[in-house]
Design a protein around this motif. Sequence first.
Motif, PDB file in Angstrom:
ATOM      1  N   GLN B 123       6.062   3.304  -4.327  1.00 11.75           N
ATOM      2  CA  GLN B 123       5.069   3.752  -5.103  1.00 11.75           C
ATOM      3  C   GLN B 123       4.306   2.516  -4.533  1.00 11.75           C
ATOM      4  N   CYS B 124       2.743   3.345  -4.202  1.00 12.64           N
ATOM      5  CA  CYS B 124       1.550   2.595  -3.643  1.00 12.64           C
ATOM      6  C   CYS B 124       1.032   1.929  -5.331  1.00 12.64           C
ATOM      7  N   PRO B 125       0.828   0.308  -5.037  1.00 11.77           N
ATOM      8  CA  PRO B 125       0.908  -0.549  -6.154  1.00 11.77           C
ATOM      9  C   PRO B 125      -0.896  -0.806  -6.924  1.00 11.77           C
ATOM     10  N   ARG B 126      -1.787   0.542  -5.794  1.00  8.94           N
ATOM     11  CA  ARG B 126      -2.873   1.292  -6.552  1.00  8.94           C
ATOM     12  C   ARG B 126      -2.770   1.406  -6.935  1.00  8.94           C
ATOM     13  N   CYS B 127      -2.351   3.244  -7.072  1.00  8.06           N
ATOM     14  CA  CYS B 127      -2.382   4.035  -7.558  1.00  8.06           C
ATOM     15  C   CYS B 127      -1.673   4.164  -8.639  1.00  8.06           C
ATOM     16  N   ASP B 128      -0.257   4.094  -8.115  1.00  5.31           N
ATOM     17  CA  ASP B 128       0.907   4.560  -8.472  1.00  5.31           C
ATOM     18  C   ASP B 128       1.527   6.156  -7.932  1.00  5.31           C
ATOM     19  N   LYS B 148       1.739   2.546   3.974  1.00  2.00           N
ATOM     20  CA  LYS B 148       0.700   3.045   3.172  1.00  2.00           C
ATOM     21  C   LYS B 148       0.228   3.856   3.011  1.00  2.00           C
ATOM     22  N   CYS B 149      -1.131   4.179   1.344  1.00  3.97           N
ATOM     23  CA  CYS B 149      -0.480   5.010   0.620  1.00  3.97           C
ATOM     24  C   CYS B 149      -1.819   6.326   1.040  1.00  3.97           C
ATOM     25  N   LEU B 150      -0.947   7.610   1.239  1.00  5.17           N
ATOM     26  CA  LEU B 150      -1.077   9.113   1.559  1.00  5.17           C
ATOM     27  C   LEU B 150      -2.616   9.477   0.684  1.00  5.17           C
ATOM     28  N   ASP B 151      -2.170   9.230  -0.709  1.00 12.02           N
ATOM     29  CA  ASP B 151      -3.562   9.451  -1.725  1.00 12.02           C
ATOM     30  C   ASP B 151      -4.972   8.615  -1.666  1.00 12.02           C
ATOM     31  N   CYS B 152      -4.866   7.413  -2.086  1.00 11.53           N
ATOM     32  CA  CYS B 152      -5.659   6.570  -1.906  1.00 11.53           C
ATOM     33  C   CYS B 152      -6.119   5.832  -0.990  1.00 11.53           C
ATOM     34  N   LYS B 153      -5.020   5.631   0.122  1.00 12.93           N
ATOM     35  CA  LYS B 153      -5.224   5.137   2.010  1.00 12.93           C
ATOM     36  C   LYS B 153      -5.160   3.842   1.563  1.00 12.93           C
TER      37      LYS B 153
HETATM   38 ZN   LIG Z   1      -2.517   4.680  -3.759  1.00 10.70          ZN
END
Ligand SMILES: [Zn+2]
Lengths: 271, 162
Positions: B123-128, B148-153
């Motif tokens: 899970q992305c720590p920034r946007c979950d 890397k997060c594919l949603d919030c980059k």
């Molecule tokens: Zn994210």
Amino acid sequence: MKLPYILRLADDALIIGQRLGEWTGHGPILEQDIALTNAALDHVGRARSLYQYAAEVFNQLPKEQQLTYFTSMAIQEKIKAGESIDEDTLAYLRDGWDFRNVLLVERPNIDWAYTVARGFFFDAFNFFYFTALSKSTDATIAAVAEKSLKEVTYHLRWSSEWVIRLGDGTDESHEKMQQAINETWSFTGELFVATDYEAAMTAECVSPNLQQIQTLWTARINEVLDEATLTLPAAGAWMQQGGKAGTHTEELGYILTELQFMQRTYPNMQW
Amino acid sequence: MNDVNEEQVYEWLADVKDPEVPALSILDLGIVRNVAVTDNSVNVTITPTYSGCPAMDVISIGIRMALAGHGIKQITIDQQLSPAWTTDWMTEDGKRKLKEYGIAPPNRKAFSSLGLFEEEEIQCPRCDSTHTEMVSRYGPTSCKALYKCLDCKEPFEHFKCH
Ligand SMILES: [Zn+2]
């Protein structure tokens, strides 16, 4: 019999750690440079724990036995002066023929495919070996194996992925990976041939039965190579051996020259 | 030393940080195995996270400095390998602090059955978002992988289950 066995485990770890460390700053891309140096650190960490244990066992031997145990004059001088030895003595002051690592770990890096092939054969061995060794009747060895098993699991995933990626990649990568597998293969047989000290340790349930490890290892190697569209050399191919008994390839001399340079040239220097 | 007890020592150890992840104390990390107070000395047993973890020496110095700062003169530190440290020993509080620091915490039982090539969902720590991708199995330290997060980059580190 326990001392040469502990040294055998430690020397494998130190020498492969040194070889992987040679990639520092030379990896094809940053992430892979970091991957190899992280793995090197795991191996050197394991070597330290084992050398500490070996030094402890050595320091309990009768003095007359200590005096002739290693040919290194630097170590003999220490014993004569009434000193005890430690992990650094074993890594930095022993002569090549007192090292008991397998020939496989002293193979040069050559290129990415050779580094991957050597790693793949060795990591797969470590994975099954440490799984069994974590049940050793020697509590210290079992603890080191239990700790290392988690790390070598990562190493094996990394090297298996690369074997598949290169083998099942372009024509050129396939050819290079196949060649590296072919030429590294003859250094794998020694892993499964027990020396007298290993047989003695297996009899005491300190070390695993190598035939059982070989069966598991062979199955895993074949599974990954199949997926990588690679093949093994024909069964019954000639196998090199000698490292575990102290007979090494010339490569070890070059490795130790670099590894031991500082302590040999400036004895007792501190970082 | 009459007024020093083990509980007190644990409180002091909460101020010793992991040099590689300064958001965590060594208690959050779960590497303090035992504290023993005798007449005139304190013994702390710690366990390494990885075999070659270079932070262990720095952590030992940190423990000495923290205890010396509270007037303890005789300090011994032992390292114990078995049972091997696992991320399961990281406290829930520690995992929360890691996430706030921007590192995805270990979120699975260590060594739960994950096949050789199976990848876990991080899970992305920034946007979950769980729509993330592994960039490298190895990161700046042994204990972390790069994602890397594919949603919030957001590029981020994941503290590996171990
Ligand atoms: Zn994210």
